[in-house]
Design an enzyme around this catalytic site. Structure first.
Site, PDB file in Angstrom:
ATOM      1  N   LYS A  13       0.825  -1.220   0.000  1.00 27.19           N
ATOM      2  CA  LYS A  13       0.000   0.000   0.000  1.00 27.19           C
ATOM      3  C   LYS A  13       0.861   1.274   0.000  1.00 27.19           C
ATOM      4  O   LYS A  13       0.624   2.179  -0.788  1.00 27.19           O
ATOM      5  CB  LYS A  13      -0.911   0.047   1.243  1.00 27.19           C
ATOM      6  CG  LYS A  13      -1.914  -1.062   1.348  1.00 27.19           C
ATOM      7  CD  LYS A  13      -2.884  -0.840   2.498  1.00 27.19           C
ATOM      8  CE  LYS A  13      -2.267  -0.870   3.873  1.00 27.19           C
ATOM      9  NZ  LYS A  13      -1.720  -2.193   4.277  1.00 27.19           N
ATOM     10  N   ARG A  88      -9.172   0.761   9.496  1.00 26.78           N
ATOM     11  CA  ARG A  88      -8.747  -0.621   9.704  1.00 26.78           C
ATOM     12  C   ARG A  88      -9.793  -1.418  10.462  1.00 26.78           C
ATOM     13  O   ARG A  88      -9.606  -2.619  10.692  1.00 26.78           O
ATOM     14  CB  ARG A  88      -7.453  -0.625  10.510  1.00 26.78           C
ATOM     15  CG  ARG A  88      -6.199  -0.883   9.678  1.00 26.78           C
ATOM     16  CD  ARG A  88      -5.050  -0.871  10.630  1.00 26.78           C
ATOM     17  NE  ARG A  88      -3.865  -1.516  10.217  1.00 26.78           N
ATOM     18  CZ  ARG A  88      -2.820  -0.911   9.642  1.00 26.78           C
ATOM     19  NH1 ARG A  88      -2.889   0.346   9.296  1.00 26.78           N
ATOM     20  NH2 ARG A  88      -1.719  -1.570   9.413  1.00 26.78           N
ATOM     21  N   ARG A 127      11.405  -6.359   4.393  1.00 31.17           N
ATOM     22  CA  ARG A 127      11.208  -4.917   4.368  1.00 31.17           C
ATOM     23  C   ARG A 127      12.274  -4.180   5.183  1.00 31.17           C
ATOM     24  O   ARG A 127      12.606  -4.576   6.290  1.00 31.17           O
ATOM     25  CB  ARG A 127       9.821  -4.634   4.958  1.00 31.17           C
ATOM     26  CG  ARG A 127       9.304  -3.272   4.681  1.00 31.17           C
ATOM     27  CD  ARG A 127       7.834  -3.287   4.588  1.00 31.17           C
ATOM     28  NE  ARG A 127       7.193  -3.396   5.894  1.00 31.17           N
ATOM     29  CZ  ARG A 127       5.891  -3.178   6.066  1.00 31.17           C
ATOM     30  NH1 ARG A 127       5.134  -2.845   5.045  1.00 31.17           N
ATOM     31  NH2 ARG A 127       5.356  -3.301   7.252  1.00 31.17           N
ATOM     32  N   ARG A 161      11.780  -2.404  10.647  1.00 35.04           N
ATOM     33  CA  ARG A 161      10.769  -1.901  11.589  1.00 35.04           C
ATOM     34  C   ARG A 161      10.629  -2.868  12.766  1.00 35.04           C
ATOM     35  O   ARG A 161      10.675  -4.072  12.571  1.00 35.04           O
ATOM     36  CB  ARG A 161       9.409  -1.781  10.876  1.00 35.04           C
ATOM     37  CG  ARG A 161       9.233  -0.458  10.186  1.00 35.04           C
ATOM     38  CD  ARG A 161       8.004  -0.426   9.334  1.00 35.04           C
ATOM     39  NE  ARG A 161       6.801  -0.933   9.971  1.00 35.04           N
ATOM     40  CZ  ARG A 161       5.588  -0.829   9.419  1.00 35.04           C
ATOM     41  NH1 ARG A 161       5.439  -0.242   8.248  1.00 35.04           N
ATOM     42  NH2 ARG A 161       4.532  -1.309  10.035  1.00 35.04           N
ATOM     43  N   ARG A 172      -0.130  -9.434  13.170  1.00 31.66           N
ATOM     44  CA  ARG A 172      -0.689  -8.376  12.313  1.00 31.66           C
ATOM     45  C   ARG A 172      -1.559  -8.982  11.214  1.00 31.66           C
ATOM     46  O   ARG A 172      -2.596  -8.406  10.859  1.00 31.66           O
ATOM     47  CB  ARG A 172       0.450  -7.540  11.713  1.00 31.66           C
ATOM     48  CG  ARG A 172       1.046  -6.609  12.758  1.00 31.66           C
ATOM     49  CD  ARG A 172       2.391  -6.098  12.352  1.00 31.66           C
ATOM     50  NE  ARG A 172       2.333  -5.264  11.175  1.00 31.66           N
ATOM     51  CZ  ARG A 172       3.343  -5.125  10.309  1.00 31.66           C
ATOM     52  NH1 ARG A 172       4.463  -5.779  10.501  1.00 31.66           N
ATOM     53  NH2 ARG A 172       3.218  -4.323   9.295  1.00 31.66           N
TER      54      ARG A 172
END
Ligand code: AMP
Length: 215
Positions: A13, A88, A127, A161, A172
């Site tokens: 996203k 969300r 990531r 992260r 998540r």
């Protein structure tokens, strides 16, 4: 143009929103980025949000909605915006509806970025992020930095992260399935939903999203 980007964590996203923002000349509002900035600065909101974020849970609706309402009141969002990571939950979607109604504005489209689960896990574990300028990279895809571990844009050392570890990622994804995925049906009913398969080159995916929201 006022858009929502829906999709699981790791669907891309943020990456697609950043490119589309540039093309359309409208800002991306990422609630995750705003929360991380608050955590970094040690604000009261950041201190409260951190414990939820580190576990991969959601920050309470009331806190995030208030934060978003403040951001939507700023002048740069007048020509339009892309919402990345909000809403969300159904409660957030309902609050957003009320907020937009009060402002007398409508959404143009809700883009569901559809990615198979195995691809998502590869993306999340690869990531990397620049703590200086916020640029995103991925060591498992063609979004690698030119020099390993270094930001192409500002030369800072890249970080992972804190919520991109295996246990948090699992949580998540579960939170996404339980609380966020029901929004797909919610927006389908409004006729605003556009599902885009996020496979292939980033530029092609962004072009596909652009075509879908123009329809
Ligand atoms: P993201 O960068 O969008 O993956 O968000 C990172 C984390 O910030 C999430 O795992 C949540 O803990 C929190 N967060 C971001 N947006 C929201 C939201 N709309 N509602 C609740 N929590 C959020």
């Amino acid at each position: 143009m006022r858009l929502i980007f829906l999709g699981a964590p790791g669907a891309g996203k943020g990456t697609y929103a950043a490119q589309l923002s540039q093309q359309l000349g409208i800002p991306t509002i990422s609630t995750g980025d705003i929360l991380r900035a608050n955590v970094k600065q040690g604000t009261p909101l950041g201190l409260e949000a951190k414990s939820y974020m580190d576990k991969g849970g959601l920050v309470p609706d009331e806190l995030v909605t208030r934060m978003l309402a403040g951001r939507l009141g700023e002048t740069d969002v007048k020509p339009g915006f892309i919402l990345d990571g909000f809403p969300r939950t159904l409660a957030q979607a309902q609050s957003l509806e009320t907020l937009l109604k009060e402002k007398g504005i409508n959404l143009n489209a809700v883009v569901d970025i559809d990615v198979p689960r195995d691809v998502i896990i590869r993306r999340l574990t690869g990531r990397r992020m620049c703590p200086g300028c916020g640029a995103n990279y991925n060591v498992n895809t063609n979004l690698k930095p030119k020099q390993e571990g270094i930001c192409d844009k500002c030369g800072k050392a890249l970080i992972t992260r804190t919520d991109d570890n295996e246990a948090t990622i699992k949580n998540r994804l579960q939170v996404y399935e339980e609380q966020t995925a029901p929004l797909i049906a919610y927006y389908q009913k409004t006729g605003l939903l556009r599902t885009v398969a996020a496979e292939g080159e980033i530029a092609d995916i962004v072009a596909r999203i652009r075509k879908a929201v123009a329809a």
